[in-house]
Design an enzyme around this catalytic site. Sequence first.
Site, PDB file in Angstrom:
ATOM      1  N   HIS A 208       0.752  -1.177   0.011  1.00  0.00           N
ATOM      2  CA  HIS A 208      -0.101  -0.167   0.048  1.00  0.00           C
ATOM      3  C   HIS A 208       0.662   1.179   0.127  1.00  0.00           C
ATOM      4  CE1 HIS A 208       0.842  -0.056   4.255  1.00  0.00           C
ATOM      5  NE2 HIS A 208       0.674   1.220   4.443  1.00  0.00           N
TER       6      HIS A 208
HETATM    7  C1  UD1 Z   1      -2.283   5.597   5.961  1.00  0.00           C
HETATM    8  C2  UD1 Z   1      -0.905   6.054   6.660  1.00  0.00           C
HETATM    9  C3  UD1 Z   1       0.097   5.110   6.444  1.00  0.00           C
HETATM   10  C4  UD1 Z   1      -0.517   3.365   7.013  1.00  0.00           C
HETATM   11  C5  UD1 Z   1      -1.684   3.325   6.217  1.00  0.00           C
HETATM   12  C6  UD1 Z   1      -2.392   2.005   6.677  1.00  0.00           C
HETATM   13  C7  UD1 Z   1      -0.561   8.545   6.406  1.00  0.00           C
HETATM   14  C8  UD1 Z   1       0.258   9.347   5.530  1.00  0.00           C
HETATM   15  N1  UD1 Z   1      -0.420   7.058   5.808  1.00  0.00           N
HETATM   16  O1  UD1 Z   1      -2.252   5.324   4.275  1.00  0.00           O
HETATM   17  O2  UD1 Z   1       1.263   5.072   7.137  1.00  0.00           O
HETATM   18  O3  UD1 Z   1       0.584   2.611   6.604  1.00  0.00           O
HETATM   19  O4  UD1 Z   1      -2.824   4.309   6.571  1.00  0.00           O
HETATM   20  O5  UD1 Z   1      -3.392   1.585   5.983  1.00  0.00           O
HETATM   21  O6  UD1 Z   1      -1.123   8.728   7.355  1.00  0.00           O
HETATM   22  N2  UD1 Z   1      -9.440   4.685   1.689  1.00  0.00           N
HETATM   23  C9  UD1 Z   1     -10.610   3.919   1.719  1.00  0.00           C
HETATM   24  N3  UD1 Z   1     -11.270   3.774   2.850  1.00  0.00           N
HETATM   25  C10 UD1 Z   1     -10.516   4.243   4.115  1.00  0.00           C
HETATM   26  C11 UD1 Z   1      -9.636   4.720   3.996  1.00  0.00           C
HETATM   27  C12 UD1 Z   1      -8.813   5.197   2.869  1.00  0.00           C
HETATM   28  O7  UD1 Z   1     -11.259   3.912   0.749  1.00  0.00           O
HETATM   29  O8  UD1 Z   1     -11.219   3.751   4.985  1.00  0.00           O
HETATM   30  C13 UD1 Z   1      -8.842   5.169   0.507  1.00  0.00           C
HETATM   31  C14 UD1 Z   1      -8.966   6.666  -0.074  1.00  0.00           C
HETATM   32  O9  UD1 Z   1      -9.254   6.540  -1.558  1.00  0.00           O
HETATM   33  C15 UD1 Z   1      -7.796   7.271   0.251  1.00  0.00           C
HETATM   34  C16 UD1 Z   1      -6.974   6.076   0.206  1.00  0.00           C
HETATM   35  O10 UD1 Z   1      -7.257   4.881   0.679  1.00  0.00           O
HETATM   36  O11 UD1 Z   1      -7.530   8.194  -0.611  1.00  0.00           O
HETATM   37  C17 UD1 Z   1      -5.561   6.418   1.068  1.00  0.00           C
HETATM   38  O12 UD1 Z   1      -5.886   6.489   2.382  1.00  0.00           O
HETATM   39  P1  UD1 Z   1      -4.804   7.572   3.378  1.00  0.00           P
HETATM   40  O13 UD1 Z   1      -5.523   7.454   4.645  1.00  0.00           O
HETATM   41  O14 UD1 Z   1      -4.891   8.717   2.875  1.00  0.00           O
HETATM   42  O15 UD1 Z   1      -3.708   6.769   3.399  1.00  0.00           O
HETATM   43  P2  UD1 Z   1      -3.334   5.207   3.358  1.00  0.00           P
HETATM   44  O16 UD1 Z   1      -2.657   4.932   2.162  1.00  0.00           O
HETATM   45  O17 UD1 Z   1      -4.095   4.521   3.804  1.00  0.00           O
END
Ligand code: UD1
Length: 365
Positions: A208
């Site tokens: 991820h």
């Molecule tokens: C975040 C953390 C990362 C951690 C990871 C674990 C930061 C900078 N990054 O990354 O350190 O390892 O979480 O998972 O804080 N999304 C969904 N559903 C959700 C949450 C997210 O669909 O419940 C999708 C959205 O499109 C979003 C993308 O996932 O834009 C990324 O989510 P985000 O929380 O921005 O970062 P992660 O890649 O999950």
Amino acid sequence: MKPKKLICVGGARPNFMKLAPIMRALEQAPEFDPVLVHTGQHYDQAMSGQFFRELGLPQPAFNLEVGSASHAQQTAEVMKRFEPVVLEVQPDGVLVVGDVNSTVASALVAKKLQIPVVHLEAGLRSFDRSMPEEINRVVTDAISDILLASEESGRRNLLAEGIPSERIYLVGNVMIDSLRLNLEKAQSSDILNRLHIKGEPYGVVTLHRPANVDDQEQFGEILSALAIISETVPLYFPVHPRTRLSLAGCGIPVRGRIHLADPLAYTEFLCLMSKASVVLTDSGGIQEETTALGIPCLTLRNNTERPVTVDEGTNTLAGTRKETILAAWDEVKRAPKTGRIPKYWDGNAAVRCVTVLRDYLSATA
Ligand code: UD1
């Protein structure tokens, strides 16, 4: 004496396994009145709700519902929405965990309101400032009052950054508290049946990191290595939402015996991982969990902020190019690492944290 109010903040999936043992230990300590705040950085059932249920976390007293956005927007939104909560609760301290955007945002808010900040999982360093988490770690540690380290390298790094030794405590790994508590229950999961795994050796994949999955050329490089590895062992790959978006957008074919799945619940994933022959990942927490389970782990990165998993555990840095991953895979086949359990990864880290907090907060009364 009035119980000490401690706000404990979590926002993203890896935070919840760390918060559960801490909340449990705080709730059993009469000197504390813990207040759980969920920032809402992760919000899907699969990324958040089911973890709360399975880990026995209480309903958060506040959910800031910040959702997904750019780094600046997400961090700013947590700050805007957390400040009034701190003003309302008037806590004696704020505890933040890990290295996600919610961690640094809530630490900044608390510190500017002159509330003592406790950072759990302090001092980890990849020394790679292109990783958003590394920025979050450095900033959070610089402003925290109490720094709770999960491994010895954390203490060393903090001392090297000039943090006084009396503010640093090696408490061990709270994520491993959760693993040990749930491992037996996880064995009764039906996930292997549901994925039609019939007893042959298999590998597990998770990816991820933006550096691995957002860049099409890089993602293709990893997928082509995985396709070759899957000729020897089938690979089961629960796909993070970010990775799912990237797969859908770039149209890279997933070849070989790579079986994609939706994100799994905590005990489902623990069961799948505990019976695997090998795990290939770019996650931080999974490097630690495989070391605790004694399962060989290939980390698809060039560095790790968790060096104890390489030095003492079962982890190998495999890089992110097809050749480096395949070379590491050949090495695992030839001589899988067995490793040993690092100091204080014994299931009692949360109790150690609470002892430190009790001493600290009673001294500041
Ligand atoms: C975040 C953390 C990362 C951690 C990871 C674990 C930061 C900078 N990054 O990354 O350190 O390892 O979480 O998972 O804080 N999304 C969904 N559903 C959700 C949450 C997210 O669909 O419940 C999708 C959205 O499109 C979003 C993308 O996932 O834009 C990324 O989510 P985000 O929380 O921005 O970062 P992660 O890649 O999950």
